[in-house]
Design a protein around this motif. Sequence first.
Motif, PDB file in Angstrom:
ATOM      1  N   TYR A 175       0.836  -1.075   0.008  1.00  0.00           N
ATOM      2  CA  TYR A 175       0.174  -0.051  -0.063  1.00  0.00           C
ATOM      3  C   TYR A 175       0.918   1.348   0.076  1.00  0.00           C
ATOM      4  CZ  TYR A 175      -2.995   3.838   1.662  1.00  0.00           C
ATOM      5  OH  TYR A 175      -3.786   5.042   1.699  1.00  0.00           O
ATOM      6  N   MET A 176       1.825   1.427   0.790  1.00  0.00           N
ATOM      7  CA  MET A 176       2.659   2.298   1.059  1.00  0.00           C
ATOM      8  C   MET A 176       3.554   2.740  -0.388  1.00  0.00           C
ATOM      9  SD  MET A 176       4.476   1.921   4.599  1.00  0.00           S
ATOM     10  CE  MET A 176       5.334   3.267   4.611  1.00  0.00           C
ATOM     11  N   THR A 177       3.769   1.758  -1.322  1.00  0.00           N
ATOM     12  CA  THR A 177       4.318   1.876  -2.542  1.00  0.00           C
ATOM     13  C   THR A 177       3.299   2.363  -3.425  1.00  0.00           C
ATOM     14  OG1 THR A 177       5.746  -0.325  -2.031  1.00  0.00           O
ATOM     15  CG2 THR A 177       5.415   0.456  -4.461  1.00  0.00           C
ATOM     16  N   TYR A 178       2.050   2.189  -3.683  1.00  0.00           N
ATOM     17  CA  TYR A 178       1.243   2.493  -4.683  1.00  0.00           C
ATOM     18  C   TYR A 178       0.101   3.353  -4.055  1.00  0.00           C
ATOM     19  CZ  TYR A 178       3.632  -1.134  -7.142  1.00  0.00           C
ATOM     20  OH  TYR A 178       4.398  -2.224  -7.615  1.00  0.00           O
ATOM     21  N   ARG A 179       0.490   4.138  -2.950  1.00  0.00           N
ATOM     22  CA  ARG A 179      -0.603   4.815  -2.148  1.00  0.00           C
ATOM     23  C   ARG A 179      -1.187   6.001  -3.134  1.00  0.00           C
ATOM     24  NH1 ARG A 179       0.248   9.492   0.339  1.00  0.00           N
ATOM     25  NH2 ARG A 179       2.446  10.297   0.314  1.00  0.00           N
ATOM     26  N   SER A 180      -0.205   6.475  -4.005  1.00  0.00           N
ATOM     27  CA  SER A 180      -0.649   7.708  -4.959  1.00  0.00           C
ATOM     28  C   SER A 180      -1.591   7.223  -5.932  1.00  0.00           C
ATOM     29  CB  SER A 180       0.547   8.508  -5.589  1.00  0.00           C
ATOM     30  OG  SER A 180       1.202   7.205  -6.378  1.00  0.00           O
ATOM     31  N   ASP A 181      -1.934   6.013  -6.212  1.00  0.00           N
ATOM     32  CA  ASP A 181      -2.856   5.342  -7.075  1.00  0.00           C
ATOM     33  C   ASP A 181      -4.197   5.437  -6.136  1.00  0.00           C
ATOM     34  OD1 ASP A 181      -4.479   4.233  -8.679  1.00  0.00           O
ATOM     35  OD2 ASP A 181      -3.158   2.097  -8.652  1.00  0.00           O
ATOM     36  N   ALA A 216       1.865   4.750  12.121  1.00  0.00           N
ATOM     37  CA  ALA A 216       2.936   6.052  12.397  1.00  0.00           C
ATOM     38  C   ALA A 216       3.508   6.491  11.115  1.00  0.00           C
ATOM     39  CB  ALA A 216       3.659   5.487  13.106  1.00  0.00           C
ATOM     40  N   ALA A 217       3.749   5.360  10.192  1.00  0.00           N
ATOM     41  CA  ALA A 217       4.646   5.674   8.855  1.00  0.00           C
ATOM     42  C   ALA A 217       3.397   6.587   7.911  1.00  0.00           C
ATOM     43  CB  ALA A 217       4.793   4.243   8.245  1.00  0.00           C
ATOM     44  N   LEU A 218       2.203   6.216   7.864  1.00  0.00           N
ATOM     45  CA  LEU A 218       1.310   6.978   7.124  1.00  0.00           C
ATOM     46  C   LEU A 218       0.999   8.437   7.557  1.00  0.00           C
ATOM     47  CD1 LEU A 218      -1.396   3.948   6.534  1.00  0.00           C
ATOM     48  CD2 LEU A 218       0.545   4.771   4.912  1.00  0.00           C
ATOM     49  N   VAL A 219       1.105   8.299   8.775  1.00  0.00           N
ATOM     50  CA  VAL A 219       1.042   9.726   9.403  1.00  0.00           C
ATOM     51  C   VAL A 219       2.131  10.778   9.104  1.00  0.00           C
ATOM     52  CG1 VAL A 219       1.056  11.358  11.627  1.00  0.00           C
ATOM     53  CG2 VAL A 219      -0.471   9.424  11.337  1.00  0.00           C
ATOM     54  N   TRP A 220       3.377  10.117   9.035  1.00  0.00           N
ATOM     55  CA  TRP A 220       4.566  10.722   8.693  1.00  0.00           C
ATOM     56  C   TRP A 220       4.489  11.068   7.203  1.00  0.00           C
ATOM     57  CZ3 TRP A 220       8.839  12.672  11.045  1.00  0.00           C
ATOM     58  CH2 TRP A 220       9.825  12.803  10.201  1.00  0.00           C
ATOM     59  N   GLN A 221       3.884  10.237   6.351  1.00  0.00           N
ATOM     60  CA  GLN A 221       3.587  10.767   4.962  1.00  0.00           C
ATOM     61  C   GLN A 221       2.449  11.635   4.707  1.00  0.00           C
ATOM     62  OE1 GLN A 221       3.112   6.863   3.164  1.00  0.00           O
ATOM     63  NE2 GLN A 221       5.402   6.632   2.802  1.00  0.00           N
ATOM     64  N   LYS A 222       1.968  12.056   5.916  1.00  0.00           N
ATOM     65  CA  LYS A 222       0.661  12.856   5.766  1.00  0.00           C
ATOM     66  C   LYS A 222      -0.576  12.213   5.183  1.00  0.00           C
ATOM     67  CE  LYS A 222       3.175  17.306   6.497  1.00  0.00           C
ATOM     68  NZ  LYS A 222       4.407  16.822   7.035  1.00  0.00           N
ATOM     69  N   ASN A 223      -0.668  10.869   5.273  1.00  0.00           N
ATOM     70  CA  ASN A 223      -1.740  10.251   4.677  1.00  0.00           C
ATOM     71  C   ASN A 223      -2.745   9.839   5.995  1.00  0.00           C
ATOM     72  OD1 ASN A 223      -3.361   8.513   3.340  1.00  0.00           O
ATOM     73  ND2 ASN A 223      -1.870   7.021   3.019  1.00  0.00           N
ATOM     74  N   TRP A 224      -3.433  11.018   6.358  1.00  0.00           N
ATOM     75  CA  TRP A 224      -4.144  10.634   7.546  1.00  0.00           C
ATOM     76  C   TRP A 224      -5.304   9.841   7.289  1.00  0.00           C
ATOM     77  CZ3 TRP A 224      -1.638  13.272  11.012  1.00  0.00           C
ATOM     78  CH2 TRP A 224      -1.095  14.461  10.732  1.00  0.00           C
ATOM     79  N   GLY A 226      -5.396   7.154   5.213  1.00  0.00           N
ATOM     80  CA  GLY A 226      -4.756   5.857   5.148  1.00  0.00           C
ATOM     81  C   GLY A 226      -4.290   5.196   6.807  1.00  0.00           C
ATOM     82  N   ALA A 227      -4.049   6.222   7.535  1.00  0.00           N
ATOM     83  CA  ALA A 227      -3.903   6.011   9.056  1.00  0.00           C
ATOM     84  C   ALA A 227      -5.137   5.365   9.674  1.00  0.00           C
ATOM     85  CB  ALA A 227      -3.306   7.170   9.855  1.00  0.00           C
ATOM     86  N   LEU A 228      -6.124   6.203   9.535  1.00  0.00           N
ATOM     87  CA  LEU A 228      -7.490   6.073   9.995  1.00  0.00           C
ATOM     88  C   LEU A 228      -7.981   4.774   9.557  1.00  0.00           C
ATOM     89  CD1 LEU A 228      -9.183   9.577  10.029  1.00  0.00           C
ATOM     90  CD2 LEU A 228      -8.316   8.229  12.066  1.00  0.00           C
ATOM     91  N   VAL A 229      -7.925   4.312   8.282  1.00  0.00           N
ATOM     92  CA  VAL A 229      -8.364   3.141   7.853  1.00  0.00           C
ATOM     93  C   VAL A 229      -7.678   2.057   8.256  1.00  0.00           C
ATOM     94  CG1 VAL A 229      -8.908   1.843   5.528  1.00  0.00           C
ATOM     95  CG2 VAL A 229      -9.392   4.338   5.670  1.00  0.00           C
ATOM     96  N   SER A 230      -6.441   2.049   8.543  1.00  0.00           N
ATOM     97  CA  SER A 230      -5.823   0.990   9.052  1.00  0.00           C
ATOM     98  C   SER A 230      -6.261   0.397  10.383  1.00  0.00           C
ATOM     99  CB  SER A 230      -4.081   1.351   9.130  1.00  0.00           C
ATOM    100  OG  SER A 230      -3.984   2.304  10.186  1.00  0.00           O
ATOM    101  N   PHE A 231      -6.887   1.148  11.045  1.00  0.00           N
ATOM    102  CA  PHE A 231      -7.424   0.707  12.466  1.00  0.00           C
ATOM    103  C   PHE A 231      -8.878   0.170  12.250  1.00  0.00           C
ATOM    104  CE2 PHE A 231      -4.623   3.863  13.972  1.00  0.00           C
ATOM    105  CZ  PHE A 231      -3.832   3.434  15.160  1.00  0.00           C
TER     106      PHE A 231
END
Length: 464
Positions: A175-181, A216-224, A226-231
């Motif tokens: 997901y982190m690799t292709y998150r821009s898609d 934590a990694a998604l928050v660092w990437q400002k992907n808020w 995605g971070a919420l969905v991960s929970f």
Amino acid sequence: MTRTKTFSIFLIASIFAVSLGFSFLANIQPHVDAKAYNRIGWNLARGLGYIENRQNAHDPLRDDAIFRIGPGYEFFLAGLYRLFGGEARMDPLSYRDKLWVIWIAQAFLRALTAWFVLKIALCLFSYHNQKHRLALAAAIIFGFLPDLIIINGFILYETLLLFFGVGAVYFSLNYMTYRSDRSHRTYFVLFAASLFWALAILTRPSELFAFLVLPAALVWQKNWRGALVSFFFPILLVGGWSLRNSLLYDQPLFTTTAGAYALWVGNNEKATGGYDRPALLREARERYHSTELSAVSINAVKHFVLDRPLKFFELQFKKAIMYASLIRPTGFWPELQHHQIIQWLLIAASAIGTAFLFIFAVTGALLFWHDRSSLRVAFLGFVIAKPLAVIPFYVETRYRYGIYPLLALLAAFPAVAFWHADADRKKTILKILGGVCILFLAMSAIDAWYSFDTIMTRLYETFF
């Protein structure tokens, strides 16, 4: 079909065959923890509920199944017994005739985990000109590591945990690799990561530490988002089971009550760093139900930390040394004592395999660190989270298995890089490898000094 794909299929099939072959050859019957997990799974399959002793079917509050690590593995066993147990599942002793079902299922999970290792390697080393060889090398190291072949023959949760844990890491990195898609596939991958992390936490709650690396990694990437969905699935599944426990016992509880007692075992005046319980802890375990024992354990640990802070920090250092020690191979299982020659060979193979894995993995991590992409930093975060989830409690050899697939990925890096490097690069790799060897020998020597009596007793019991 390319040669790489053909070899990959052959490799995964070989891992399945070797894992299954050892399980049938060793024919290890459930004892202690394995017997408890098996009883709970069997009772679930028979419709008696999440209980260890079937006499407590009508009064689950008297039962102490919640003290066992779970409930992921117990439900896994229940599903297998429900599907393949037939009428035999009505007989509480019939599980002995159905262990082959578990061995086959676990060997299949090992093969799938090897596939995840291959996919993670291709993701991490996507820009490396030897990425396919790196992927195959990592899968070979993982698939034929003696410790993980041995554990496949036990009715223990490690094989299932590795499947969920490695799968979770794969989907997270993917997901982190292709998150821009912004396609539906990308969100499907994130939900898959969330699901696998939830199932890993339900199998062993300490996986919560590794899961937190993802948001934590998604928050660092400002992907808020995605971070919420991960929970999503951890809250739904882990939260749901915790709510069930809390309502049943009328107090706030997590997935199991084992954690607080394990914390006490690893942090008391007479703690050794392993599962060595002084009389006080044994008496407390017999005296209290585990829901009461949790409060007693937490209170005892608080007093110990406040009264003996230096002793507490020394114990953490000792447990960290034990975790990284090369003189703690697997194979000292009572279940293997009737195969003494095989047991000796397994201990030797485990010692060699563990030394190779740890030394080459740390060397790989140091080489890996030169390219600090966000993906690789996240991967190293997953690696570091594994020992951090174990060391505060107590250290057993099999508790290190969760990190082994990730170490296999790192260990493949210097092995393949050395083979294809020029002379100067080879010298650099050898220097790093030599320094890492010295580091691990020093840690192993400290472990031997700390645990000399325990080690000598274990050797005497095994070889004489």
